[in-house]
Design a protein around this motif. Structure first.
Motif, PDB file in Angstrom:
ATOM      1  N   LEU A 377       0.832  -1.200   0.000  1.00 46.33           N
ATOM      2  CA  LEU A 377       0.000   0.000   0.000  1.00 46.33           C
ATOM      3  C   LEU A 377       0.871   1.255   0.000  1.00 46.33           C
ATOM      4  N   GLU A 378       1.879   1.273   0.855  1.00 43.20           N
ATOM      5  CA  GLU A 378       2.763   2.435   0.940  1.00 43.20           C
ATOM      6  C   GLU A 378       3.512   2.635  -0.373  1.00 43.20           C
ATOM      7  N   HIS A 379       4.055   1.539  -0.916  1.00 41.49           N
ATOM      8  CA  HIS A 379       4.831   1.619  -2.160  1.00 41.49           C
ATOM      9  C   HIS A 379       3.975   2.114  -3.322  1.00 41.49           C
ATOM     10  N   ASN A 380       2.781   1.544  -3.479  1.00 35.62           N
ATOM     11  CA  ASN A 380       1.940   1.906  -4.613  1.00 35.62           C
ATOM     12  C   ASN A 380       1.308   3.280  -4.448  1.00 35.62           C
ATOM     13  N   SER A 381       0.993   3.670  -3.231  1.00 30.85           N
ATOM     14  CA  SER A 381       0.438   5.006  -2.999  1.00 30.85           C
ATOM     15  C   SER A 381       1.449   6.068  -3.398  1.00 30.85           C
ATOM     16  N   ARG A 382       2.701   5.846  -3.015  1.00 33.64           N
ATOM     17  CA  ARG A 382       3.743   6.806  -3.354  1.00 33.64           C
ATOM     18  C   ARG A 382       3.977   6.826  -4.868  1.00 33.64           C
ATOM     19  N   ARG A 383       3.985   5.629  -5.465  1.00 34.42           N
ATOM     20  CA  ARG A 383       4.237   5.541  -6.911  1.00 34.42           C
ATOM     21  C   ARG A 383       3.116   6.195  -7.712  1.00 34.42           C
ATOM     22  N   MET A 384       1.876   6.079  -7.238  1.00 34.25           N
ATOM     23  CA  MET A 384       0.736   6.641  -7.955  1.00 34.25           C
ATOM     24  C   MET A 384       0.435   8.077  -7.546  1.00 34.25           C
ATOM     25  N   GLY A 385       1.175   8.617  -6.581  1.00 37.07           N
ATOM     26  CA  GLY A 385       0.928   9.974  -6.122  1.00 37.07           C
ATOM     27  C   GLY A 385      -0.379  10.120  -5.378  1.00 37.07           C
ATOM     28  N   TRP A 404      -3.521 -17.930  -1.391  1.00 34.99           N
ATOM     29  CA  TRP A 404      -2.464 -17.234  -2.119  1.00 34.99           C
ATOM     30  C   TRP A 404      -1.581 -18.204  -2.908  1.00 34.99           C
ATOM     31  N   SER A 405      -2.207 -18.826  -3.895  1.00 33.73           N
ATOM     32  CA  SER A 405      -1.448 -19.767  -4.728  1.00 33.73           C
ATOM     33  C   SER A 405      -0.335 -19.065  -5.497  1.00 33.73           C
ATOM     34  N   GLY A 406      -0.497 -17.757  -5.748  1.00 29.05           N
ATOM     35  CA  GLY A 406       0.550 -16.985  -6.414  1.00 29.05           C
ATOM     36  C   GLY A 406       1.497 -16.303  -5.446  1.00 29.05           C
ATOM     37  N   ASN A 407       1.268 -16.519  -4.156  1.00 32.43           N
ATOM     38  CA  ASN A 407       2.145 -16.036  -3.087  1.00 32.43           C
ATOM     39  C   ASN A 407       2.301 -14.513  -3.073  1.00 32.43           C
ATOM     40  N   VAL A 408       3.508 -14.031  -2.774  1.00 31.38           N
ATOM     41  CA  VAL A 408       3.716 -12.595  -2.591  1.00 31.38           C
ATOM     42  C   VAL A 408       3.406 -11.826  -3.871  1.00 31.38           C
ATOM     43  N   ARG A 409       3.740 -12.403  -5.011  1.00 30.22           N
ATOM     44  CA  ARG A 409       3.442 -11.734  -6.275  1.00 30.22           C
ATOM     45  C   ARG A 409       1.943 -11.547  -6.434  1.00 30.22           C
ATOM     46  N   GLU A 410       1.181 -12.578  -6.123  1.00 28.39           N
ATOM     47  CA  GLU A 410      -0.273 -12.474  -6.234  1.00 28.39           C
ATOM     48  C   GLU A 410      -0.817 -11.446  -5.250  1.00 28.39           C
ATOM     49  N   LEU A 411      -0.284 -11.437  -4.040  1.00 27.94           N
ATOM     50  CA  LEU A 411      -0.732 -10.459  -3.046  1.00 27.94           C
ATOM     51  C   LEU A 411      -0.434  -9.041  -3.527  1.00 27.94           C
ATOM     52  N   GLY A 412       0.763  -8.830  -4.090  1.00 27.20           N
ATOM     53  CA  GLY A 412       1.113  -7.508  -4.596  1.00 27.20           C
ATOM     54  C   GLY A 412       0.171  -7.047  -5.692  1.00 27.20           C
ATOM     55  N   HIS A 413      -0.168  -7.949  -6.635  1.00 27.58           N
ATOM     56  CA  HIS A 413      -1.114  -7.614  -7.701  1.00 27.58           C
ATOM     57  C   HIS A 413      -2.496  -7.310  -7.122  1.00 27.58           C
ATOM     58  N   CYS A 414      -2.873  -8.080  -6.125  1.00 29.28           N
ATOM     59  CA  CYS A 414      -4.190  -7.897  -5.501  1.00 29.28           C
ATOM     60  C   CYS A 414      -4.292  -6.516  -4.863  1.00 29.28           C
ATOM     61  N   ILE A 415      -3.266  -6.128  -4.119  1.00 25.82           N
ATOM     62  CA  ILE A 415      -3.279  -4.817  -3.448  1.00 25.82           C
ATOM     63  C   ILE A 415      -3.226  -3.686  -4.473  1.00 25.82           C
ATOM     64  N   SER A 416      -2.474  -3.861  -5.564  1.00 26.11           N
ATOM     65  CA  SER A 416      -2.406  -2.828  -6.604  1.00 26.11           C
ATOM     66  C   SER A 416      -3.785  -2.619  -7.225  1.00 26.11           C
ATOM     67  N   ARG A 417      -4.469  -3.720  -7.537  1.00 25.57           N
ATOM     68  CA  ARG A 417      -5.813  -3.605  -8.118  1.00 25.57           C
ATOM     69  C   ARG A 417      -6.772  -2.953  -7.135  1.00 25.57           C
ATOM     70  N   ALA A 418      -6.689  -3.375  -5.875  1.00 26.13           N
ATOM     71  CA  ALA A 418      -7.597  -2.830  -4.858  1.00 26.13           C
ATOM     72  C   ALA A 418      -7.393  -1.330  -4.697  1.00 26.13           C
ATOM     73  N   LEU A 419      -6.147  -0.887  -4.740  1.00 27.40           N
ATOM     74  CA  LEU A 419      -5.861   0.541  -4.584  1.00 27.40           C
ATOM     75  C   LEU A 419      -6.425   1.331  -5.761  1.00 27.40           C
ATOM     76  N   LEU A 420      -6.297   0.779  -6.965  1.00 26.58           N
ATOM     77  CA  LEU A 420      -6.857   1.459  -8.138  1.00 26.58           C
ATOM     78  C   LEU A 420      -8.380   1.559  -8.043  1.00 26.58           C
ATOM     79  N   LYS A 421      -9.008   0.481  -7.603  1.00 24.45           N
ATOM     80  CA  LYS A 421     -10.470   0.506  -7.467  1.00 24.45           C
ATOM     81  C   LYS A 421     -10.902   1.465  -6.367  1.00 24.45           C
ATOM     82  N   ALA A 422     -10.176   1.460  -5.256  1.00 26.19           N
ATOM     83  CA  ALA A 422     -10.530   2.352  -4.152  1.00 26.19           C
ATOM     84  C   ALA A 422     -10.305   3.807  -4.538  1.00 26.19           C
TER      85      ALA A 422
END
Length: 522
Positions: A377-385, A404-422
């Motif tokens: 969340l912190e990383h993507n918020s800063r990257r997206m301004g 989390w069959s895709g593990n950390v990568r899947e979690l990262g994608h999930c949080i990125s999508r959630a942040l865009l939707k939010a």
């Protein structure tokens, strides 16, 4: 005057060349010696910066002088000094304005400078700056020793050149140290977690990093095997060199040897020039072979030879080249099973697995999932301004119980999508923090698989599964969904072997790998 008499005042200047001094201190000591040797009321050292001369040190001038910039075009005396390779003295009655008039602090009336001279300093035949001398007495410089002044100017040029070189070296060292600190900080920050499994992993990394042992990093897709390899390199004595990365799964089968070992000119069609391979580039450093299980059997033999002897041969050459390379390999496949199936050489496996490290899947890391969410969340918020973002309490049980069959990568994608939707629901006048709800996460526990990597939901096969949901999809989305389902099913049947799946689908391996990346299946 003898040579000894000429050199005597400058002994301290020569000695300063070998001392560790700040540029400011070095310049000030130089100027103090200058003014002591050539009596005057004021002296200044100015450096040329673009079209202006910037004071670096002054002696006898008002303190405010250090805050000024003297535009060369606006000060004809300074311009005349700068353009001449000989000392320049101006007549007492010269009409040219003196840049230091009023800058010599004296009690009583504000007196003007009456005698002025200066010398240009040149470094490698380019103007560096000037030294100026000013006196209130019109005849102050009548008896000045020109031989002594010439010696001083040469010493001054040596001093400023040494100061420049020292400063550049110090800045380079500081820059390299800063990069090293940032790399280490990134590694530590990215390896987020307080679970025992992560603590054990970090301990294993520290243990093996100090050695030159070959390391085999094992773990499921998306657990962070590349991050582990980078941490091993950054904590090793080879950290001054680059970590050379090779994705073995993305290499075209006919170019694997060229990529790893290099080739000579004309070795094959298209080899217009000689080229160094990854082993040569990693000489003295670390080579990271990602997806090592995808290396063709024919290349495995040559890879084993390099690891045993430290010698390589470029494709098309009989000449042996010796390299000193530490190999860190990674795989998401069970290489022991691959050995049993005849798809991987047993001797190469044993050579690679001198020190195996297992990276735990995300589902075994407990509440580390929430810490990683905070990091993403912190990383993507800063990257997206964007403003700060947070998870609502309702999200925690969903995130902690998902597999989390895709593990950390899947979690990262999930949080990125959630942040865009939010972000779409965010209103600046209503909220100070973006809140992410379960609806934004968009993960389902029904099939317990990542939405970016859906599995077949029907025994009728992927085509039927895609068609069953056709009303909710555009044509392109439907095609992508069909491809995801079909490829996921084939990968599952082939135990994740991408090369074998590509062959079954009749695709070039590099094109197949790019398709996996576009469909977010890797």
């Amino acid at each position: 005057m003898t040579t000894h008499q000429i050199a005597e005042p400058f002994i301290d200047i020569v000695a300063d060349l070998s001392r560790h001094l700040s540029p400011e201190n070095r310049y000030q000591r130089l100027l103090t010696t200058f003014r002591t040797t050539f009596p005057c009321d004021a002296a200044a050292l100015l450096r040329l910066d673009g079209d202006a001369l910037i004071p670096l040190a002054t002696d006898g001038l008002a303190e405010e002088t250090m805050g000024r910039q003297f535009k060369v075009a606006e000060h004809p005396r300074l311009e005349g000094i700068l353009r001449s390779r000989q000392p320049t003295r101006f007549p007492v009655d010269t009409p040219l304005p003196d840049p230091y008039d009023g800058l010599i602090p004296l009690t009583g009336d504000d007196l003007h400078v009456h005698d002025c001279m200066g010398c240009a300093l040149y470094i490698d035949d380019s103007p560096w700056g000037v030294i100026t001398l000013d006196a209130l007495d019109p005849g102050a410089f009548d008896t000045l020793d020109t031989a002594q002044l010439s010696v001083f100017i040469h010493l001054a040029e040596a001093t400023v050149k040494a100061a420049d070189l020292i400063q550049k070296l110090e800045h380079q060292v500081q820059h390299e140290h800063q990069i090293a600190r940032e790399m280490q900080a990134n590694v530590q920050q990215s390896m987020v977690g307080q679970s025992q499994s992560i603590k054990d992993l970090k301990k294993e990394i520290s243990t093996v990093a100090a050695s030159d042992l070959t390391v085999l990093v094992c773990g499921e897709t998306g657990v962070g095997k590349e991050l582990v390899a980078r941490a091993i390199h950054d904590q090793s004595h080879r950290r001054e060199g680059p970590l050379i990365y090779v994705n073995c799964a993305a290499l075209p089968e006919n170019l694997v040897e060229s990529e790893l070992f290099g080739h000579v000119k004309g070795a094959f069609t298209g080899a217009a020039d000689a080229r160094s391979g990854k082993f040569e580039l990693a000489d003295g450093s670390t080579l990271f072979l990602d997806e090592i299980g995808e290396i063709p059997l024919a290349t495995q033999t040559k890879l084993l030879r390099v690891m045993q002897s430290g010698e390589i041969q470029r494709v098309g050459s009989d000449q042996n080249l010796t390299v000193d390379v530490r190999v860190v390999a990674a795989t998401n496949r069970n290489l022991q099973e691959e050995v049993s199936a005849g798809r991987f050489r047993a001797d190469l496996y044993h050579r690679l697995s001198v020190y195996p490290i297992y990276v735990p899947p995300l589902r075994d890391r407990g509440r580390d999932i929430l810490l990683l969410c905070g990091y993403f969340l912190e990383h993507n918020s800063r990257r997206m301004g964007l403003p700060r973002a947070r998870l609502t309490p309702e999200c925690e049980p969903i995130l902690l119980t998902y597999s989390w069959s895709g593990n950390v990568r899947e979690l990262g994608h999930c949080i990125s999508r959630a942040l865009l939707k939010a972000r779409g629901d965010y209103r600046l006048d209503n909220h100070s923090i973006i809140s992410i709800t379960p609806e934004h996460l968009d993960i389902s526990h029904e099939n317990n698989a990542s939405p970016a990597m859906p599995l077949p939901v029907s025994n009728a096969g992927p085509a039927a599964a895609a068609v069953a949901n056709r009303e909710a999809l555009t044509l392109k989305e439907g095609i992508d969904q069909f491809q995801r389902l079909w490829i996921a099913e084939q990968l599952e049947q082939n135990h994740g072997n991408q090369a074998q799946t590509a062959r079954q689908l009749g695709m070039d391996r590099s094109n197949f790998y790019r398709l996996l990346k576009r469909l977010q299946l890797n």
